[in-house]
Design a protein around this motif. Structure first.
Motif, mmCIF file in Angstrom:
data_model
loop_
_atom_site.group_PDB
_atom_site.id
_atom_site.type_symbol
_atom_site.label_atom_id
_atom_site.label_comp_id
_atom_site.label_asym_id
_atom_site.label_seq_id
_atom_site.Cartn_x
_atom_site.Cartn_y
_atom_site.Cartn_z
ATOM 1 N N HIS A 391 47.255 57.524 4.971
ATOM 2 C CA HIS A 391 46.296 56.715 4.137
ATOM 3 C C HIS A 391 44.992 56.541 4.613
ATOM 4 O O HIS A 391 44.825 57.012 5.887
ATOM 5 C CB HIS A 391 46.835 55.035 4.650
ATOM 6 N N PRO A 392 44.045 56.123 3.776
ATOM 7 C CA PRO A 392 42.701 56.809 4.137
ATOM 8 C C PRO A 392 42.098 55.824 5.339
ATOM 9 O O PRO A 392 41.397 56.347 6.050
ATOM 10 C CB PRO A 392 42.039 55.922 2.771
ATOM 11 N N TRP A 393 42.723 54.657 5.615
ATOM 12 C CA TRP A 393 41.964 53.911 6.802
ATOM 13 C C TRP A 393 42.607 54.442 8.118
ATOM 14 O O TRP A 393 42.173 54.343 8.998
ATOM 15 C CB TRP A 393 42.509 52.363 6.765
ATOM 16 N N TYR A 394 43.620 55.511 8.102
ATOM 17 C CA TYR A 394 43.883 56.285 9.466
ATOM 18 C C TYR A 394 42.813 57.377 9.838
ATOM 19 O O TYR A 394 42.544 57.319 10.974
ATOM 20 C CB TYR A 394 45.059 57.389 9.029
ATOM 21 N N ILE A 395 41.616 57.385 8.946
ATOM 22 C CA ILE A 395 40.568 58.279 9.385
ATOM 23 C C ILE A 395 39.664 57.547 10.145
ATOM 24 O O ILE A 395 38.847 58.067 10.939
ATOM 25 C CB ILE A 395 39.918 58.831 8.023
ATOM 26 N N VAL A 396 39.665 56.172 10.155
ATOM 27 C CA VAL A 396 38.847 55.320 11.086
ATOM 28 C C VAL A 396 39.096 56.132 12.421
ATOM 29 O O VAL A 396 37.721 56.001 13.053
ATOM 30 C CB VAL A 396 39.394 53.846 11.134
ATOM 31 N N THR A 397 40.171 56.334 13.080
ATOM 32 C CA THR A 397 40.207 56.669 14.411
ATOM 33 C C THR A 397 39.555 58.138 14.830
ATOM 34 O O THR A 397 38.555 57.983 15.718
ATOM 35 C CB THR A 397 41.648 56.734 14.778
ATOM 36 N N PRO A 398 39.700 59.163 14.122
ATOM 37 C CA PRO A 398 39.073 60.365 14.128
ATOM 38 C C PRO A 398 37.272 60.355 14.065
ATOM 39 O O PRO A 398 36.641 60.666 14.602
ATOM 40 C CB PRO A 398 39.669 61.480 13.074
ATOM 41 N N LEU A 399 37.226 59.344 13.144
ATOM 42 C CA LEU A 399 35.585 59.077 12.782
ATOM 43 C C LEU A 399 34.905 58.323 13.890
ATOM 44 O O LEU A 399 33.930 58.898 14.544
ATOM 45 C CB LEU A 399 35.464 58.134 11.517
ATOM 46 N N LEU A 400 35.668 57.372 14.579
ATOM 47 C CA LEU A 400 35.065 56.858 15.753
ATOM 48 C C LEU A 400 35.019 57.953 16.918
ATOM 49 O O LEU A 400 33.926 57.955 17.727
ATOM 50 C CB LEU A 400 36.018 55.799 16.066
ATOM 51 N N LEU A 401 36.060 58.592 17.077
ATOM 52 C CA LEU A 401 36.048 59.638 18.202
ATOM 53 C C LEU A 401 34.943 60.717 18.055
ATOM 54 O O LEU A 401 34.267 61.158 19.104
ATOM 55 C CB LEU A 401 37.322 60.164 18.245
ATOM 56 N N SER A 402 34.534 61.175 16.991
ATOM 57 C CA SER A 402 33.671 62.001 16.608
ATOM 58 C C SER A 402 32.287 61.693 16.827
ATOM 59 O O SER A 402 31.361 62.559 17.202
ATOM 60 C CB SER A 402 33.713 62.617 15.238
ATOM 61 N N VAL A 403 32.130 60.567 16.936
ATOM 62 C CA VAL A 403 30.609 59.886 17.194
ATOM 63 C C VAL A 403 30.147 60.291 18.587
ATOM 64 O O VAL A 403 29.016 60.438 18.916
ATOM 65 C CB VAL A 403 30.689 58.290 17.451
ATOM 66 N N PHE A 404 31.265 60.558 19.469
ATOM 67 C CA PHE A 404 30.998 60.758 20.989
ATOM 68 C C PHE A 404 31.187 62.467 21.356
ATOM 69 O O PHE A 404 31.238 62.688 22.363
ATOM 70 C CB PHE A 404 31.894 60.113 21.910
#
Length: 463
Positions: A391-404
Motif C-alpha cells: 500500500h502507498p503509505w508503506y513507503i513512509v518508513t523507507p522515506l524517513l530512513l533515507s533522510v539520514f
C-alpha cells in the motif's frame, strides 16, 4: 507559493473523490513541486518550514480521510476495547451477530465504512495502536469525527517528535538538518499519515528516537523504545538481526586481520563476530522482546495467537496490491501452472527476504549508526520489493530512513506511489498494471543510477 499550497491541500482534503484519479494526480504533482520549491528556497529557515508543515497539516483537521477507509476499523477496535471486549478475539461481522453489537455506538456505520474485507477478518493492529484506538473510544464514544481528530493529535505529536529528534540526529551525524523536511514537508507524508490516518509516522518516531538514544549510548532505553515501535507496527521486528555487529568493539576488522594474520573472507566474518559484545547484544534483544511481550500480555488468551497470526498471514498469502517482483512471479505462475500461485509465493518470498536480512547482518559493517540506518533502508526496501501487497503509505518508513542517508530514491518512490491510487478510478478496484510497471521502473532505475552513477546524479537541490 505558500498560499497556493494551502489552496491545493484544501482542495485535496475537502473537494476530492478518490475515484477522480486525474484530479488526484494533478493536485499531488502540484503539491510535490511546490513543496520541493519551498524546501529549496527556505532550507536555512528551519522554523519557518516547520510552521509551514504544521499549517498544511491543520488544513486536514476538519476532514474525514479521503483515500482510505481504514480509520473506521481503528474506531471500531477502540470502541469495543473501551467496552471491555478484546479486539483480537472476534471479527466485526461476528460481533454484529451477537449481544455485544448493541453496546457499540454507530456499529452499523463503522462496519459498513470499513468494508467487507476488514469486517470479516481479525484485527492485525498491535497493542500500542490499540491503546491509541481505545483512548479515542473512551473520549469519543458516539462521534466518528471526534475520533478522527483524536487520532490526528497523536500523529501530529509523532510528526513533531520526528522533526525535533530527526534534526538532532542529523546534526550528530554531520548531515544537513534541513533534510528532515524531505519527510516532514513531503505531501506524501502529510496526506497519508495526517490526512488518511496511517500510523507509520508514529512507528517512525519511535525508530528515530531509538537511533538518537543509540547515538547517546543509552542502549537499554533504545531497546525499550524499539520495542514500543514494534507494538505500533510489527515491521521493526525485521531489523533486529541488523544489530549483530553494532554492539561490538568497534575495532576495524582489517586491524584484527592484520594482527592475527587472517586473510580469507570467512576469517573476516569470524573476526567480526568475535568482536561482538554478546552480553550487550543479547541484553538489547531481551529488552526489545520483553517490551513487546508485555504489551501483548493484557490481550493474551488461547485464541489470541491463532487469530492474530491468521490475520497477519493474510497479507502474505491472500492479498495482492501494487507489488513489483511478485507480479512478475505471478505472471510466470499463470504461464506454467495456469493459476495464481500467491499461496506458494507468499511462503517463499518472505524466506528470501529473511536471507537478505541475514546477509546484511553478517556482511555489512553496521558498526556505526550511519551504516546501521543504511542497512535498515535496504532491508525494508528489499522486503517491499518482494511483497505481495505494498500500500502507498508503506513507503513512509523507507522515506524517513533515507533522510539520514545519501540515497534519494525513496523520495522518488513517495512521488510515484500515487500512481497506485489509479485503482480507485475503477469500480472493481482493478489495478492498471502499466502504471504499476512505470512506478517500479522509475524507482528501481533511480536506485540503480544512485548506486552506479552517484557523481552524475548529485542533485544539489536534494542535498
Amino acid at each position: 507559493m505558500f498560499f497556493s499550497t494551502i489552496a491545493l491541500y484544501w482542495s485535496f482534503a475537502y473537494d476530492l473523490d478518490r475515484s477522480d484519479f486525474p484530479k488526484l494526480f494533478t493536485l499531488y504533482v502540484a503539491l510535490f513541486f511546490l513543496s520541493f520549491k519551498l524546501i529549496q528556497l527556505l532550507k536555512t529557515r528551519f522554523w519557518l518550514l516547520a510552521g509551514a508543515a504544521l499549517t498544511f497539516r491543520v488544513i486536514f483537521i476538519f476532514a474525514l480521510p479521503t483515500l482510505s477507509q481504514d480509520f473506521y476499523r481503528f474506531i471500531w477496535d477502540g470502541r469495543i476495547l473501551a467496552n471491555g471486549i478484546n479486539p483480537y478475539l472476534s471479527t466485526p461481522d461476528l460481533l454484529m451477530e451477537n449481544a455485544h453489537f448493541g453496546s457499540i455506538s454507530q456499529a452499523k456505520e463503522l462496519v459498513s465504512g470499513m468494508g467487507s474485507l476488514s469486517a470479516s477478518n481479525f484485527t492485525n493492529y498491535p497493542p500500542v495502536n490499540q491503546f491509541i484506538f481505545a483512548i479515542s473510544g473512551w473520549l469519543s464514544e458516539q462521534n466518528i469525527f471526534s475520533s478522527v481528530v483524536i487520532f490526528r493529535l497523536f500523529i501530529l505529536l509523532a510528526d513533531f517528535g520526528i522533526l525535533l529528534y530527526g534534526r538532532k540526529l542529523l546534526k550528530s551525524l554531520n548531515l544537513p538538518e534541513h533534510q528532515i523536511f524531505w519527510f516532514i514537508l513531503n505531501p506524501f507524508v502529510i496526506i497519508e499519515c495526517f490526512g488518511n490516518l496511517h500510523f507509520e509516522s508514529v512507528m517512525g518516531f519511535f525508530i528515530i528516537l531509538t537511533f538518537y538514544l543509540l547515538q547517546k549510548q543509552k542502549w537499554i532505553f533504545a531497546a525499550f523504545v524499539l520495542g514500543i515501535s514494534v507494538s505500533v507496527k510489527l515491521l521493526p521486528l525485521m531489523f533486529l538481526p541488523l544489530f549483530l555487529k553494532f554492539f561490538s568493539s568497534k575495532k576495524n576488522p582489517s586491524e584484527i586481520i592484520q594482527n592475527r594474520g587472517l586473510t580469507a573472507p570467512i576469517s573476516i566474518i569470524i573476526a567480526d563476530l568475535k568482536s561482538v559484545n554478546w552480553t550487550k547484544l543479547l541484553g538489547f534483544y531481551a529488552v526489545v522482546l520483553l517490551t513487546v511481550i508485555l504489551s501483548f500480555l493484557p490481550f493474551y488468551n488461547s485464541a489470541f495467537l491463532s487469530n492474530f497470526s491468521e490475520s497477519v498471514g493474510l497479507w502474505f498469502q491472500k492479498f495482492e496490491f501494487n507489488a513489483s517482483i511478485y507480479y512478475i512471479i505471478r505472471w510466470i505462475g499463470f504461464q506454467v501452472k495456469g493459476y495464481n500461485i500467491i499461496a506458494d509465493a507468499g511462503k517463499i518470498l518472505p524466506m528470501i527476504t529473511l536471507l537478505i536480512i541475514l546477509g546484511l547482518s553478517v556482511f555489512s559493517k553496521n558498526k556505526s549508526l550511519k551504516s546501521l540506518i543504511l542497512s535498515f533502508l535496504f532491508t525494508i526496501c528489499a522486503y517491499f520489493l518482494l511483497s505481495t501487497t505494498v500500500h502507498p503509505w508503506y513507503i513512509v518508513t523507507p522515506l524517513l530512513l533515507s533522510v539520514f542517508t545519501k540515497y534519494r530514491f525513496p523520495i522518488v518512490w513517495s512521488f510515484m506511489a500515487i500512481l497506485s491510487y489509479s485503482a480507485y478510478a475503477n469500480p472493481t478496484f482493478q489495478e492498471n498494471l502499466w502504471l504499476v510497471a512505470i512506478e517500479y521502473l522509475v524507482v528501481i532505475g533511480f536506485l540503480l543510477a544512485e548506486i552506479y552513477f552517484p557523481k552524475q546524479l548529485r542533485f544539489s537541490l536534494l542535498s
